[in-house]
Design an enzyme around this catalytic site. Structure first.
Site, short mmCIF file in Angstrom:
data_model
loop_
_atom_site.label_atom_id
_atom_site.label_comp_id
_atom_site.label_asym_id
_atom_site.label_seq_id
_atom_site.Cartn_x
_atom_site.Cartn_y
_atom_site.Cartn_z
N LYS A 31 51.00 -3.37 57.29
CA LYS A 31 50.55 -3.65 58.66
C LYS A 31 49.07 -4.01 58.61
CE LYS A 31 48.44 -1.66 61.99
NZ LYS A 31 47.70 -2.80 62.55
N GLU A 35 28.28 5.83 61.47
CA GLU A 35 28.52 4.49 60.94
C GLU A 35 28.40 3.49 62.09
OE1 GLU A 35 32.54 3.32 59.65
OE2 GLU A 35 31.58 2.66 57.81
N GLU A 45 40.81 5.29 52.51
CA GLU A 45 39.50 4.68 52.27
C GLU A 45 38.85 4.53 53.63
OE1 GLU A 45 38.36 4.10 49.36
OE2 GLU A 45 40.14 3.98 48.09
P1 NAD Z 1 40.52 1.16 62.41
O1 NAD Z 1 40.56 2.53 61.87
O2 NAD Z 1 40.41 0.97 63.86
O3 NAD Z 1 41.84 0.37 61.97
C1 NAD Z 1 42.25 0.25 60.64
C2 NAD Z 1 43.75 0.00 60.63
O4 NAD Z 1 44.40 1.16 61.10
C3 NAD Z 1 44.19 -1.14 61.54
O5 NAD Z 1 45.28 -1.81 60.96
C4 NAD Z 1 44.63 -0.39 62.78
O6 NAD Z 1 45.56 -1.11 63.55
C5 NAD Z 1 45.25 0.85 62.17
N1 NAD Z 1 45.30 2.01 63.04
C6 NAD Z 1 44.45 2.35 64.03
N2 NAD Z 1 44.85 3.51 64.61
C7 NAD Z 1 45.96 3.91 63.96
C8 NAD Z 1 46.83 5.03 64.09
N3 NAD Z 1 46.65 5.96 65.02
N4 NAD Z 1 47.88 5.12 63.25
C9 NAD Z 1 48.08 4.20 62.29
N5 NAD Z 1 47.31 3.10 62.13
C10 NAD Z 1 46.24 2.96 62.96
O7 NAD Z 1 39.35 0.47 61.59
P2 NAD Z 1 38.78 -1.00 61.77
O8 NAD Z 1 37.96 -0.98 62.99
O9 NAD Z 1 39.86 -2.01 61.63
O10 NAD Z 1 37.87 -1.12 60.46
C11 NAD Z 1 36.59 -0.63 60.40
C12 NAD Z 1 36.51 0.71 59.72
O11 NAD Z 1 37.11 0.67 58.43
C13 NAD Z 1 35.11 1.17 59.45
O12 NAD Z 1 34.97 2.52 59.80
C14 NAD Z 1 34.93 1.00 57.96
O13 NAD Z 1 33.98 1.79 57.38
C15 NAD Z 1 36.27 1.28 57.47
N6 NAD Z 1 36.46 0.67 56.17
C16 NAD Z 1 36.54 1.47 55.05
C17 NAD Z 1 36.69 0.90 53.81
C18 NAD Z 1 36.80 1.72 52.58
O14 NAD Z 1 37.31 1.25 51.60
N7 NAD Z 1 36.36 2.94 52.58
C19 NAD Z 1 36.78 -0.47 53.68
C20 NAD Z 1 36.68 -1.24 54.83
C21 NAD Z 1 36.54 -0.65 56.07
#
Ligand code: NAD
Length: 476
Positions: free
Chosen positions: A170, A379, A245
């Site tokens: 997804k 962040e 991650e």
């Molecule tokens: P997000 O957490 O909003 O979403 C990430 C993914 O999770 C998306 O596909 C989203 O649809 C899904 N998601 C959201 N809520 C969910 C739930 N309740 N259950 C299951 N899936 C769910 O993050 P974002 O805004 O897309 O990305 C930014 C964040 O990602 C930042 O905090 C960044 O630091 C982090 N990030 C971490 C890494 C790493 O490797 N550590 C790499 C890139 C980004």
């Protein structure tokens, strides 16, 4: 405009079970640039069933066959690199030149790396009279974010497939079009039906259905810390394995004997890469109090060179943030920094001149930031640097570790032994010494609330493997 009307399930492009769709907006124009199906829990069921049915035969394929297919996927992505770079620049806003090398280039490197790692990987070893086997974990649910969308997908899908797992992916709803390109490549390369399945949709519906599904053996999640916690909670009901991650608030520790101009330049560049939308961004620059003012002067000079503008135009070093919502979030953080008494030395919360549409934010530098301020703790995910003065080496280490996160960081010193001594004491998954470059084979992942599990290289493959012991009789 890219319109995808079907999901990729069991080796076929099929309609989603409901007619809903999600619009994908351009980061720079805020106009609709694509559309994808809004999947449902029923679609997740179909994907899990396909992946479950295929698992045993995929797990039994020879290493040579999997190596051949991984090489095919790498070549297929490479053939479409231009289109991938253009698509992700549209979705995310990274300047096109950078997108070509990072957003389109890195996934090819990572995909190909798993063909190499797999060729020589020891799946079996003897421990006394036991034969220890490494076996694929099963059906893996991959949930990914938007900031390096295809890289983050490939960093999960490539090792999962290499291990012999089957996948339900997804992608993020903000930048999903690149995932559909990957599915087209999968289809063209001829992966057996059911090995790779794509269900687009929202996190709350499709993401949670994946986390909850009893037919999924492992979740590999990249995203924000709050969403990661939610996924771990939901996944705990079926005790599936979870690799997370998550976010970061990484520090560059610049010791007094470092090459200050070089260190500051690299620190600002790390913080501003992809307009600050990088989980490993070095967003806190720790400098000795005696060098603070000089570091601020240097940082402002470097930050000024980050011209903001259209990511397709070729001049800009800083494109827009992914969305208007993200832009507002970052501007609120800038206002908060000012309110809490940090010294704004460049940028600010106003839109950059002439750029009122799109996710544009001014490159922003705060000086004299104290570790307890919000902009030093949370962040931000925007081009906002916090320069924090420290008293001495001990104080620098204490401040660097004073965060709920632990994903990355840097140490700068002209004395390598000293830099290593400090790096060993940082509670974080990666530390770059004197600006050493990213290594796509080194284990990548977090300490503390930056998550658990490791991606990339051999460690990334091991994440998708279970360990089994066979006790052999005396004569074996
Ligand atoms: P997000 O957490 O909003 O979403 C990430 C993914 O999770 C998306 O596909 C989203 O649809 C899904 N998601 C959201 N809520 C969910 C739930 N309740 N259950 C299951 N899936 C769910 O993050 P974002 O805004 O897309 O990305 C930014 C964040 O990602 C930042 O905090 C960044 O630091 C982090 N990030 C971490 C890494 C790493 O490797 N550590 C790499 C890139 C980004």
């Amino acid at each position: 405009m890219r319109i995808f009307e079907r999901l990729y399930l069991n080796g076929e492009w099929v309609p989603a079970s409901s007619p809903g769709s999600i619009e994908v907006l351009s980061a720079s124009t805020e106009q609709v640039m694509g559309r994808i199906p809004e999947g449902t829990p029923h679609d997740v069921d179909r994907a899990v069933q396909a992946a479950g049915n295929r698992f045993e035969s995929w797990a039994a394929t020879s290493i040579e066959e999997r190596v051949r297919l991984l090489r095919g996927l790498a070549a297929g992505l490479k053939d479409r690199a231009d289109e991938i770079a253009m698509t992700i620049t549209g979705e995310v806003g990274m300047p096109l030149g950078l997108s070509r090398s990072i957003q389109a280039g890195l996934p090819v490197t990572i995909m190909a790396s798993y063909a190499e790692i797999l060729s020589g990987f020891p799946f079996e070893e003897r421990v006394g009279h036991s034969l220890v086997l490494r076996e694929p974990r099963g059906v893996v649910g991959c949930i990914t974010p938007w900031n390096y969308p295809l890289h983050q997908i490939v960093a999960k899908v490539a090792p999962a497939l290499a291990a012999g797992c089957t996948v339900v992916l997804k992608p993020s709803a903000e930048a999903p079009l690149n995932a559909f390109i990957l599915a087209e490549v999968v289809d063209q390369v001829g992966l057996p039906a059911g090995v790779f399945n794509l269900v687009s949709g929202t996190g709350a519906v499709v993401g949670e259905a994946i986390a909850a599904h009893p037919g999924i053996d492992m979740i590999s999640f990249t995203g924000s810390t709050p969403a990661g916690k939610r996924v771990a909670e939901v996944a705990a009901r079926t005790l599936k394995r979870v690799a997370l991650e998550l976010g970061g608030k990484s520090a560059d520790v610049i010791l007094e004997d470092a090459d200050l101009p070089r260190a500051v330049k690299a620190g600002v560049s790390s913080c501003f890469l992809n307009s600050g939308q990088t989980c490993t961004a070095h967003t806190r620059l720790l400098v000795s109090r005696s060098q603070h003012d000089e570091a601020v002067r240097l940082a402002v000079e470097v930050a000024r060179s980050f011209t903001v503008g259209d990511p397709f135009a070729g001049q800009a070093k800083l494109g827009p943030l992914v969305s208007a919502a993200q832009r507002e979030r970052v501007r609120d953080y800038i206002k908060k920094g000012i309110q809490e008494g940090a010294e704004l030395v460049l940028g600010g919360a106003e839109a950059p001149d002439g750029l009122s549409t799109g996710g544009y934010v001014r490159p922003t530098v705060f000086a004299n930031v104290r570790p307890e301020m919000t902009i030093a703790r949370e962040e931000i995910f925007g081009p906002v640097l916090a320069i924090i003065p420290y008293q001495d080496e001990e104080d620098a280490i204490r401040i660097a570790n004073r965060t709920i996160y632990g994903l990355a960081g840097g140490v700068w010193s002209s004395d390598l032994a000293r830099a290593l001594r400090v790096a060993r004491r940082l509670r974080t998954g990666q530390v770059d010494i004197n600006g050493a470059r990213f290594n796509p084979l080194a284990p990548f992942g977090g300490y503390k609330q930056s998550g658990y599990g490791r991606e990339l290289g051999r460690f990334g493959l091991e994440e998708f493997l279970e360990v089994k012991s066979l006790q052999l009789p005396g004569d074996a």
